[in-house]
Design a protein around this motif. Sequence first.
Motif, PDB file in Angstrom:
ATOM      1  N   PRO A 131       0.806  -1.225   0.000  1.00  0.00           N
ATOM      2  CA  PRO A 131       0.000   0.000   0.000  1.00  0.00           C
ATOM      3  C   PRO A 131       0.841   1.278   0.000  1.00  0.00           C
ATOM      4  O   PRO A 131       0.425   2.298  -0.546  1.00  0.00           O
ATOM      5  N   GLN A 132       2.024   1.254   0.581  1.00  0.00           N
ATOM      6  CA  GLN A 132       2.822   2.469   0.680  1.00  0.00           C
ATOM      7  C   GLN A 132       3.542   2.810  -0.617  1.00  0.00           C
ATOM      8  O   GLN A 132       3.712   3.977  -0.934  1.00  0.00           O
ATOM      9  N   TYR A 133       3.976   1.811  -1.363  1.00  0.00           N
ATOM     10  CA  TYR A 133       4.782   2.088  -2.545  1.00  0.00           C
ATOM     11  C   TYR A 133       4.067   1.868  -3.875  1.00  0.00           C
ATOM     12  O   TYR A 133       4.348   2.548  -4.844  1.00  0.00           O
ATOM     13  N   PHE A 134       3.156   0.919  -3.943  1.00  0.00           N
ATOM     14  CA  PHE A 134       2.544   0.603  -5.223  1.00  0.00           C
ATOM     15  C   PHE A 134       1.103   1.065  -5.336  1.00  0.00           C
ATOM     16  O   PHE A 134       0.631   1.350  -6.418  1.00  0.00           O
ATOM     17  N   LEU A 135       0.396   1.121  -4.239  1.00  0.00           N
ATOM     18  CA  LEU A 135      -1.008   1.496  -4.267  1.00  0.00           C
ATOM     19  C   LEU A 135      -1.199   2.901  -3.705  1.00  0.00           C
ATOM     20  O   LEU A 135      -2.058   3.129  -2.870  1.00  0.00           O
ATOM     21  N   ASP A 136      -0.385   3.827  -4.157  1.00  0.00           N
ATOM     22  CA  ASP A 136      -0.469   5.208  -3.699  1.00  0.00           C
ATOM     23  C   ASP A 136      -1.785   5.813  -4.178  1.00  0.00           C
ATOM     24  O   ASP A 136      -2.004   5.955  -5.382  1.00  0.00           O
ATOM     25  N   PRO A 137      -2.695   6.167  -3.278  1.00  0.00           N
ATOM     26  CA  PRO A 137      -4.008   6.672  -3.694  1.00  0.00           C
ATOM     27  C   PRO A 137      -3.925   7.947  -4.527  1.00  0.00           C
ATOM     28  O   PRO A 137      -4.721   8.140  -5.446  1.00  0.00           O
ATOM     29  N   ALA A 138      -2.968   8.805  -4.244  1.00  0.00           N
ATOM     30  CA  ALA A 138      -2.844  10.045  -5.018  1.00  0.00           C
ATOM     31  C   ALA A 138      -2.475   9.742  -6.470  1.00  0.00           C
ATOM     32  O   ALA A 138      -3.015  10.357  -7.395  1.00  0.00           O
ATOM     33  N   ARG A 139      -1.568   8.786  -6.690  1.00  0.00           N
ATOM     34  CA  ARG A 139      -1.165   8.439  -8.054  1.00  0.00           C
ATOM     35  C   ARG A 139      -2.313   7.779  -8.814  1.00  0.00           C
ATOM     36  O   ARG A 139      -2.527   8.047  -9.994  1.00  0.00           O
ATOM     37  N   ILE A 140      -3.068   6.929  -8.126  1.00  0.00           N
ATOM     38  CA  ILE A 140      -4.219   6.287  -8.757  1.00  0.00           C
ATOM     39  C   ILE A 140      -5.267   7.323  -9.128  1.00  0.00           C
ATOM     40  O   ILE A 140      -5.829   7.299 -10.228  1.00  0.00           O
ATOM     41  N   LEU A 141      -5.526   8.272  -8.226  1.00  0.00           N
ATOM     42  CA  LEU A 141      -6.512   9.319  -8.484  1.00  0.00           C
ATOM     43  C   LEU A 141      -6.081  10.215  -9.651  1.00  0.00           C
ATOM     44  O   LEU A 141      -6.892  10.554 -10.508  1.00  0.00           O
ATOM     45  N   ARG A 142      -4.786  10.574  -9.700  1.00  0.00           N
ATOM     46  CA  ARG A 142      -4.284  11.385 -10.824  1.00  0.00           C
ATOM     47  C   ARG A 142      -4.453  10.653 -12.146  1.00  0.00           C
ATOM     48  O   ARG A 142      -4.816  11.243 -13.160  1.00  0.00           O
ATOM     49  N   GLY A 143      -4.200   9.357 -12.160  1.00  0.00           N
ATOM     50  CA  GLY A 143      -4.362   8.578 -13.385  1.00  0.00           C
ATOM     51  C   GLY A 143      -5.804   8.522 -13.840  1.00  0.00           C
ATOM     52  O   GLY A 143      -6.100   8.636 -15.035  1.00  0.00           O
ATOM     53  N   LEU A 144      -6.716   8.359 -12.882  1.00  0.00           N
ATOM     54  CA  LEU A 144      -8.135   8.325 -13.233  1.00  0.00           C
ATOM     55  C   LEU A 144      -8.618   9.669 -13.757  1.00  0.00           C
ATOM     56  O   LEU A 144      -9.339   9.740 -14.750  1.00  0.00           O
ATOM     57  N   VAL A 145      -8.215  10.742 -13.079  1.00  0.00           N
ATOM     58  CA  VAL A 145      -8.664  12.073 -13.487  1.00  0.00           C
ATOM     59  C   VAL A 145      -8.086  12.436 -14.844  1.00  0.00           C
ATOM     60  O   VAL A 145      -8.794  12.973 -15.707  1.00  0.00           O
ATOM     61  N   SER A 146      -6.809  12.132 -15.075  1.00  0.00           N
ATOM     62  CA  SER A 146      -6.219  12.476 -16.370  1.00  0.00           C
ATOM     63  C   SER A 146      -6.834  11.650 -17.494  1.00  0.00           C
ATOM     64  O   SER A 146      -6.905  12.097 -18.629  1.00  0.00           O
ATOM     65  N   GLY A 147      -7.289  10.447 -17.183  1.00  0.00           N
ATOM     66  CA  GLY A 147      -7.946   9.630 -18.191  1.00  0.00           C
ATOM     67  C   GLY A 147      -9.338  10.132 -18.538  1.00  0.00           C
ATOM     68  O   GLY A 147      -9.826   9.932 -19.647  1.00  0.00           O
TER      69      GLY A 147
END
Length: 89
Positions: A51-67
Amino acid sequence: MNLGLMDMIGLAASLVFALPLANYAVIRLAAGEIALGAGLLVVAVAMVVLPQYFLDPARILRGLVSGLLPRQLRGEDDAAVSEGDSIEK
């Protein structure tokens, strides 16, 4: 690593479940059950690390929003790619 308040709460929640599992894994290793102890120890470490290195919620959210954003609003990197792909068929 710069952790915010929510990251620290998430880390604490992961540790609440991972520490008893790691403790049990060490007990199993000391009892001679190498495969079970090592496997549980790997699972306990993965519960904290993933959860700390691969499932970073901020990075996932940025990817969803940019998509979801149109190409014009995504950024300069995507705009350069879209200009090369603007050949109409």
